[in-house]
Design an enzyme around this catalytic site. Sequence first.
Site, mmCIF file in Angstrom:
data_model
loop_
_atom_site.group_PDB
_atom_site.id
_atom_site.type_symbol
_atom_site.label_atom_id
_atom_site.label_comp_id
_atom_site.label_asym_id
_atom_site.label_seq_id
_atom_site.Cartn_x
_atom_site.Cartn_y
_atom_site.Cartn_z
ATOM 1 N N ASP A 1 6.898 -4.901 17.052
ATOM 2 C CA ASP A 1 7.634 -4.063 16.119
ATOM 3 C C ASP A 1 8.012 -4.884 14.881
ATOM 4 O O ASP A 1 8.712 -5.889 14.977
ATOM 5 C CB ASP A 1 8.894 -3.542 16.823
ATOM 6 C CG ASP A 1 9.711 -2.591 15.976
ATOM 7 O OD1 ASP A 1 9.552 -2.569 14.744
ATOM 8 O OD2 ASP A 1 10.533 -1.850 16.567
ATOM 9 N N VAL A 2 7.573 -4.436 13.708
ATOM 10 C CA VAL A 2 7.815 -5.211 12.489
ATOM 11 C C VAL A 2 9.300 -5.294 12.160
ATOM 12 O O VAL A 2 9.753 -6.269 11.538
ATOM 13 C CB VAL A 2 7.041 -4.635 11.283
ATOM 14 C CG1 VAL A 2 5.538 -4.709 11.529
ATOM 15 C CG2 VAL A 2 7.480 -3.225 10.953
ATOM 16 N N GLN B 1 0.829 -1.199 0.000
ATOM 17 C CA GLN B 1 0.000 0.000 0.000
ATOM 18 C C GLN B 1 0.870 1.258 0.000
ATOM 19 O O GLN B 1 0.354 2.352 -0.159
ATOM 20 C CB GLN B 1 -0.897 0.006 1.252
ATOM 21 C CG GLN B 1 -1.883 -1.145 1.326
ATOM 22 C CD GLN B 1 -2.581 -1.191 2.677
ATOM 23 O OE1 GLN B 1 -2.102 -1.812 3.616
ATOM 24 N NE2 GLN B 1 -3.719 -0.534 2.774
ATOM 25 N N HIS C 1 -1.223 1.439 -4.791
ATOM 26 C CA HIS C 1 -1.509 2.869 -4.680
ATOM 27 C C HIS C 1 -0.544 3.711 -5.499
ATOM 28 O O HIS C 1 -0.534 4.937 -5.369
ATOM 29 C CB HIS C 1 -1.463 3.301 -3.206
ATOM 30 C CG HIS C 1 -2.577 2.730 -2.391
ATOM 31 N ND1 HIS C 1 -2.538 2.652 -1.003
ATOM 32 C CD2 HIS C 1 -3.775 2.196 -2.749
ATOM 33 C CE1 HIS C 1 -3.646 2.098 -0.557
ATOM 34 N NE2 HIS C 1 -4.412 1.810 -1.600
#
Length: 252
Positions: A237-238, A103, A121
């Site tokens: 936390d990614v 995105q 997007h």
Amino acid sequence: MNERELEFAAAAIRDADSVAALTGAGVSTASGIPDFRSEDGLWSEYDPNDFHVRRFRADPEGFWRDRLTLAEDLFGDAVDPNPAHEALAELESAGHLDGLITQNVDGLHQDAGSDDPIEIHGNGRRVVCTGCKRRFEADPVFERVRDGEAPPTCDDCEDLLKPDVVLFGEQLPEHALFRAQSLTESADAFLAVGSSLTVEPAASLPRVAAENGATLVIVNLDRTELSGQAEYDFRTDVTKALPRLVEEVLAE
């Protein structure tokens, strides 16, 4: 993060015939790129209507001046991929990720080494001519706007240039959406990372994957709209969880 669940999630990804991933703003905020929709996001400072396709058509000069300011706030100084971007690129390079849907419009997945991510997007680093449809790097165009050329026009056909992103009021690019849907429908495992899963149609992709029997793995700091449907829901936390998950996938 539960290590045992992490091992099971990694095994599901490792053993899957087809794996898809979806990333949202939470993957890029760690690189210093602000999000749009949070309480302190960019839409709390800017009026989204200023970036509607109607405004672009009616007042391209004003639109481009505001777009320049937004881009400077969005990208600021040079930004680099973070460990979450790099982990996904590594997963793809190792053959355990068949396609990446994002995105985000910042191009950081490409910088990290991901091959041809599906940008539903668009990409804020590019502009597109509304006439001949050629695409160009955005930075030189922003420089022209800074120098007073607003709105900027195409050097080839002299039609208006437009940011190569989906503006409010525009449809998502059909080809990108078709690729995203096809990848989702064929996935045996689906990894949703850094997205609240509230913005359609992206939010429907992991839902469709889960309904088709795919193992749904969510990694996000907060609960998402689909946390209840996920087989594995890691709220962390990614930038820490993704490298650890990929390390486990590649361990065997």
